[in-house]
Design a protein around this motif. Structure first.
Motif, PDB file in Angstrom:
ATOM      1  N   GLY A 109      58.039  34.470  18.949  1.00  0.00           N
ATOM      2  CA  GLY A 109      58.988  33.607  19.633  1.00  0.00           C
ATOM      3  C   GLY A 109      60.127  33.101  18.770  1.00  0.00           C
ATOM      4  O   GLY A 109      60.871  32.224  19.193  1.00  0.00           O
ATOM      5  N   LYS A 110      60.302  33.663  17.583  1.00  0.00           N
ATOM      6  CA  LYS A 110      61.421  33.242  16.728  1.00  0.00           C
ATOM      7  C   LYS A 110      62.733  33.872  17.186  1.00  0.00           C
ATOM      8  O   LYS A 110      63.767  33.221  17.196  1.00  0.00           O
ATOM      9  CB  LYS A 110      61.139  33.608  15.273  1.00  0.00           C
ATOM     10  N   THR A 111      62.687  35.164  17.532  1.00  0.00           N
ATOM     11  CA  THR A 111      63.881  35.864  18.014  1.00  0.00           C
ATOM     12  C   THR A 111      63.530  36.617  19.287  1.00  0.00           C
ATOM     13  O   THR A 111      62.372  36.997  19.499  1.00  0.00           O
ATOM     14  CB  THR A 111      64.412  36.871  16.963  1.00  0.00           C
ATOM     15  N   PHE A 112      64.542  36.831  20.139  1.00  0.00           N
ATOM     16  CA  PHE A 112      64.331  37.497  21.426  1.00  0.00           C
ATOM     17  C   PHE A 112      65.391  38.558  21.659  1.00  0.00           C
ATOM     18  O   PHE A 112      66.506  38.442  21.172  1.00  0.00           O
ATOM     19  CB  PHE A 112      64.382  36.478  22.574  1.00  0.00           C
ATOM     20  N   SER A 113      65.014  39.559  22.454  1.00  0.00           N
ATOM     21  CA  SER A 113      65.936  40.621  22.826  1.00  0.00           C
ATOM     22  C   SER A 113      65.522  41.144  24.200  1.00  0.00           C
ATOM     23  O   SER A 113      64.345  41.157  24.541  1.00  0.00           O
ATOM     24  CB  SER A 113      65.870  41.753  21.801  1.00  0.00           C
ATOM     25  N   ALA A 114      66.499  41.619  24.965  1.00  0.00           N
ATOM     26  CA  ALA A 114      66.201  42.213  26.268  1.00  0.00           C
ATOM     27  C   ALA A 114      65.475  43.546  26.120  1.00  0.00           C
ATOM     28  O   ALA A 114      64.703  43.948  26.990  1.00  0.00           O
ATOM     29  CB  ALA A 114      67.482  42.398  27.075  1.00  0.00           C
ATOM     30  N   ALA A 115      65.717  44.227  25.010  1.00  0.00           N
ATOM     31  CA  ALA A 115      65.070  45.515  24.732  1.00  0.00           C
ATOM     32  C   ALA A 115      64.829  45.612  23.225  1.00  0.00           C
ATOM     33  O   ALA A 115      65.651  46.182  22.503  1.00  0.00           O
ATOM     34  CB  ALA A 115      65.925  46.667  25.225  1.00  0.00           C
TER      35      ALA A 115
END
Length: 165
Positions: A109-115
């Motif tokens: 949950g530190k970084t997010f991306s759609a893909a």
């Protein structure tokens, strides 16, 4: 087969999330068992609410319900739900819409991306080539929806499925 106690999975997920949603929104997390049955060539699903135990290979639905209790329209909510320990992400069942978008994390949950992608280096024709490749969904650690707005007293439901390891 090893049986897993479901309350442990659910409590780990719920406790990790409750502080992330604004106080103006109530947050409820349900975890239901999804059983698929094929009868006469036709597949159907049965939902078993709040199962007491699950087995490796079972599919669970993580369903999040948000209710705006603030009395006013709210904007830019982040709904971050960890993939429960002992499971792996299987499928997003609440697709993106004009008011929310889903993203995924590989790092708790530190970084997010759609893909999410990963950079790999391979040798092709004697040359080192670096490229980005999609990460298998089984490596996702969190699912996050960014909700652009929620009206007063409105209820929104989001869901994804996980497979018990």
């Amino acid at each position: 087969m090893k049986r897993l106690l479901l309350p442990f999975l659910l409590m780990a997920t719920a406790s990790a999330q409750t502080g992330a949603v604004q106080q103006n929104v109530t947050f409820t997390l349900r975890q239901d068992l999804i059983k698929s049955v094929v009868t006469d060539g036709k597949a159907t699903e049965t939902v078993i609410e709040n199962p007491k135990t699950v087995l490796p290979g079972d599919v669970l639905r993580e369903q999040i319900t948000l209710v705006n209790v603030s009395g006013r329209k709210l904007a830019q909510l982040l709904v971050n739900v960890p993939v429960p320990k002992g499971t792996e992400f299987a499928q997003l069942t609440t697709a993106n819409a004009n008011r929310w978008k889903a993203q995924y994390s590989l790092d708790g949950g530190k970084t997010f991306s759609a893909a999410p992608t990963r950079t790999v280096t391979v040798t092709e024709n004697g040359q080192s080539v670096t490229r980005k490749v999609p990460v298998p969904t089984t490596e996702y650690t969190n699912v996050r929806w960014t909700v652009t707005n929620i009206n007063p007293d409105e209820t929104l439901k989001f869901a994804f499925r996980v497979k018990v390891k």
